[in-house]
Design a protein around this motif. Structure first.
Motif, short mmCIF file in Angstrom:
data_model
loop_
_atom_site.label_atom_id
_atom_site.label_comp_id
_atom_site.label_asym_id
_atom_site.label_seq_id
_atom_site.Cartn_x
_atom_site.Cartn_y
_atom_site.Cartn_z
N SER A 529 137.60 79.41 95.59
CA SER A 529 135.87 79.05 95.83
C SER A 529 135.02 79.94 95.97
O SER A 529 134.04 79.71 95.03
CB SER A 529 136.12 77.87 97.00
N SER A 530 135.29 80.72 96.72
CA SER A 530 134.17 81.96 96.76
C SER A 530 134.06 82.88 95.50
O SER A 530 132.98 83.10 95.08
CB SER A 530 134.60 82.71 98.25
N TYR A 531 135.19 83.32 95.06
CA TYR A 531 135.07 84.47 94.06
C TYR A 531 135.11 83.95 92.55
O TYR A 531 135.06 84.79 91.70
CB TYR A 531 136.10 85.57 94.48
N VAL A 532 135.65 82.64 92.51
CA VAL A 532 135.76 82.02 91.06
C VAL A 532 134.90 81.06 90.82
O VAL A 532 133.98 81.23 90.03
CB VAL A 532 137.33 81.55 90.81
N MET A 533 134.72 80.14 91.63
CA MET A 533 133.93 78.78 91.34
C MET A 533 132.39 79.30 91.81
O MET A 533 131.37 79.16 91.09
CB MET A 533 134.28 77.73 92.34
N LYS A 534 132.25 79.81 92.97
CA LYS A 534 130.69 80.31 93.27
C LYS A 534 130.42 81.78 92.87
O LYS A 534 129.25 82.15 93.00
CB LYS A 534 130.67 80.37 94.89
N LYS A 535 131.64 82.46 92.33
CA LYS A 535 131.17 83.76 91.78
C LYS A 535 130.74 84.81 92.48
O LYS A 535 130.02 85.52 92.28
CB LYS A 535 130.33 83.58 90.31
N GLN A 536 130.98 84.81 93.62
CA GLN A 536 130.82 85.63 94.84
C GLN A 536 131.31 87.17 94.34
O GLN A 536 132.37 86.94 93.85
CB GLN A 536 130.88 85.38 95.88
N LEU A 537 130.57 88.12 94.65
CA LEU A 537 131.09 89.43 94.27
C LEU A 537 130.72 90.38 95.27
O LEU A 537 129.71 90.30 96.13
CB LEU A 537 130.30 90.12 93.03
N PRO A 538 131.81 91.45 95.73
CA PRO A 538 131.45 92.23 96.64
C PRO A 538 130.21 93.10 96.54
O PRO A 538 129.98 93.52 95.32
CB PRO A 538 132.61 93.23 96.60
#
Length: 633
Positions: A529-538
């Motif tokens: 959810s965080s890194y694929v759907m919401k596209k969050q990045l470090p």
């Protein structure tokens, strides 16, 4: 051939490969060097398999006597039992795959022949450590592994950009391991003074006969554990392991997966008869809680690391802590079971990271990656399997080995179980973060790097496929209901045949498995959810705040050690230099030497070489003697 003839060959093959490449490798083609080093490893693995299927009872193989006294003898001797041959299979099997991977990964390196020389010698030293029948042989291999790891970690010492950092990392690993080695050495002297022998079987037999005091047993076991904290990277001697990532990626796989870091675990399991005595109960408790703290701290630090190899390095430290918790509870077979599955998926992950780095033109920052699954599909699929296995995904190898340790923890203490379960949850979170950031989304690197993205050659992807298969099926070794691995180890290993096995009822077992599965799946969904759907990045380092900053900065362990130990030692060194070298040596010792020299300069002026002057001085001397004689009368 008999076991007595086969076992020495297992050690001689990597030694022979190392010697040939070390002496002649510079003149040989790279393919010959790599093929020779890899071939001797695969042959050694084949011989180890032969021994494994032949072995029924433990076998001792005498080589030669090192020391023989009236009251003590020290022998170069092998002990082949289920524990040592199993560890031999892991070391030679995983080592063979790493050698094969290295042929492709290091193909353009100028020090190609030296690299394979060090790898072969590293395996040789590790085999001495695990196959020796006494603590002296273990210590000999222990030190050999330390020397080879120093050479491998600092292998690229001449690199223009990172050469100094590589050298510092190698030195750090060497020094911190020497601290642990001192504890081990003291422990061996205590064993020798107490039991009069260093042979494992003889020490175990004399335990009941001599009945040492509880304080002596505590002293012996705590010293052995201190040795284990160095090699197996437990608090406080763990900071060298992440820095060891300075070495080439195959080195990281070799050190972190199946060899060097498992030496401390092997030491404790081999010495189980000492750790199961009443006097060692305190040592077991210390080991348990240090392992727990190490597992939690390393997992927390891994949460916000952005170097692909650093994430895996702290993951290794965390998993080693997990295993030491098992050792602290007396769950020796569960510990070796997790060592085995960890060797599969951690070697897979490290070699997979090497394949990623190879494709990324040596880039290791995950913030510069993304969307790699379509460029390197084999690496992507195998890395996913390794990630699922280490995270404890249902029915993969890590699921079963972790679950067994968690079962022991639940039986031992609810707090220990809760803390370990939390550590396992953190493992799943940071591993899925790593996987999604690297392989999903859009590529974030430069166009130049993107144009060179490619899958690794077959000699690099084949080991990944083999390790991926082992990571899937490895849990079947000790699947609940059969527990083949536990029965196997308890068959002929001194001490383990007397350790009571934990039997978990079906309802508790189902509860544990469901709980572990739910935690892993929750972590997977959250990361997706965080890194694929919401596209969050470090984010960049300067934008990190709060707990993430603590994690990214490794809880400031290096800075704390720098203040507490490095700076004071440097200050003492500078003061010693001023007092001893400058003040004493230069002013006193060298001052006396200079005075004598000046005196010589004055005296030599009267040495003119003219005979009349020498006659004149002889006359003066005779007159002086006469006058002295007359005055005395």
């Amino acid at each position: 051939m008999k076991i007595e003839q086969l076992v020495p060959l297992i050690l001689l093959l990597p030694l022979l490969g190392g010697l040939i490449n070390g002496v002649l490798g510079k003149k040989l083609p790279k393919k010959v060097v790599g093929s020779l080093a890899t071939a001797v490893m695969f042959i050694a693995f084949g011989i180890a398999l032969n021994v494994f299927f032949q072995l029924h009872d433990s076998v001792r193989i005498d080589l030669f006597t090192i020391i023989r006294l009236d009251s003590f003898s020290l022998n170069a001797r092998f002990l082949v039992d289920d524990l040592s041959i199993w560890m031999t299979l892991i070391v030679t099997g995983i080592g063979s795959l790493i050698h094969l991977f290295s042929m492709g990964y290091m193909s353009h390196d100028e020090g190609y022949y030296k690299f394979f020389t060090y790898l072969n010698l590293f395996i040789f030293a590790m085999l001495i450590l695990i196959l020796g029948s006494n603590y002296f042989m273990l210590f000999f291999g222990w030190e050999g592994v330390g020397i080879c790891s120093y050479l491998l970690i600092g292998f690229h010492y001449s690199d223009e950009k990172k050469g100094l950092l590589n050298s510092i990392a190698a030195r750090k690993a060497f020094v911190m391991n020497r601290i642990g080695d001192l504890g081990l050495l003291i422990g061996l002297f205590l064993i020798l003074s107490t039991f009069g022998t260093l042979e494992y079987n003889e020490v175990a037999a004399k335990l009941t006969e001599l009945s040492p005091s509880n304080w002596m047993l505590f002293g012996i076991t705590i010293c052995l554990f201190i040795g284990a904290t160095g090699k197996s990277a437990q608090i406080p001697l763990f900071t060298w392991l992440p820095d060891a990532m300075a070495g080439p990626t195959p080195v990281s796989a070799l050190i972190h997966a199946a060899t060097m870091v498992t030496a401390g675990i092997f030491l404790v399991v081999r010495s189980n008869f000492l750790f199961e005595t009443p006097g060692a109960q305190l040592t077991q408790d210390i080991m348990l809680y240090i392992g727990l703290a190490t597992s939690l701290v390393a997992a927390f630090i891994a949460m916000r690391q952005n170097d692909i190899k650093k994430v895996l390095a702290y993951s290794t430290v965390s998993q080693l802590g997990f295993i030491f918790v098992a050792l602290g509870m007396g769950a020796y077979t569960a510990a070796i079971f997790h060592v085995t599955t960890h060797a599969f998926f951690k070697a897979l992950l490290f070699l997979g990271s090497g394949s990623v780095i190879h494709a990324m033109s040596d880039e290791q920052d995950i913030r510069q990656m993304g969307g790699l699954k379509k460029f390197i599909p084999i690496t992507h699929l195998t890395f996913l399997i390794g990630t699922l296995a280490i995270s404890g995904f249902p029915l993969l190898s890590g699921f079963f080995s972790k679950d067994e340790i968690l079962a022991h923890a639940l039986h031992h203490n609810a707090f220990i179980y809760g803390a370990l379960a939390f550590s396992a949850l953190l493992t799943a979170i940071y591993m899925f973060r790593l996987y999604f950031v690297v392989f999903h989304g859009e590529f974030r690197g430069s166009d130049h790097v993107k144009s060179h993205l490619h899958e690794s050659p077959l000699n690099m992807t084949f080991p990944l496929i083999v390790l991926a298969v082992l990571s899937v099926v490895g849990g079947a070794l000790n699947i609940p209901g059969s527990h083949w691995f536990s029965h196997f180890l308890n068959h002929n290993v001194t001490g383990l045949d007397k350790v009571a096995e934990l039997h978990v009822d079906n309802s508790s077992l189902i509860t544990l498995m469901v709980t572990a599965s739910v935690l892993t799946i929750v972590a997977l969904i959250g990361a997706y959810s965080s890194y694929v759907m919401k596209k969050q990045l470090p984010v960049s380092d300067d934008k990190i705040t709060g707990w993430a900053k603590l994690s990214a900065n490794k809880l400031y362990f290096d800075e704390i050690y720098d203040v507490l130990f490095v700076k004071p030692i440097e200050l003492i060194s500078k003061l010693s230099h001023q007092l001893i070298e400058v003040l004493f040596l230069n002013n006193v010792v060298l001052g006396v030497a200079k005075s004598i020299g000046r005196t010589g300069d004055l005296v030599k002026k009267i040495q003119t070489g003219r005979t009349e002057w020498y006659l004149l001085w002889m006359v003066f001397g005779i007159i002086g003697l006469v006058v002295y004689y007359l005055v005395k009368i």
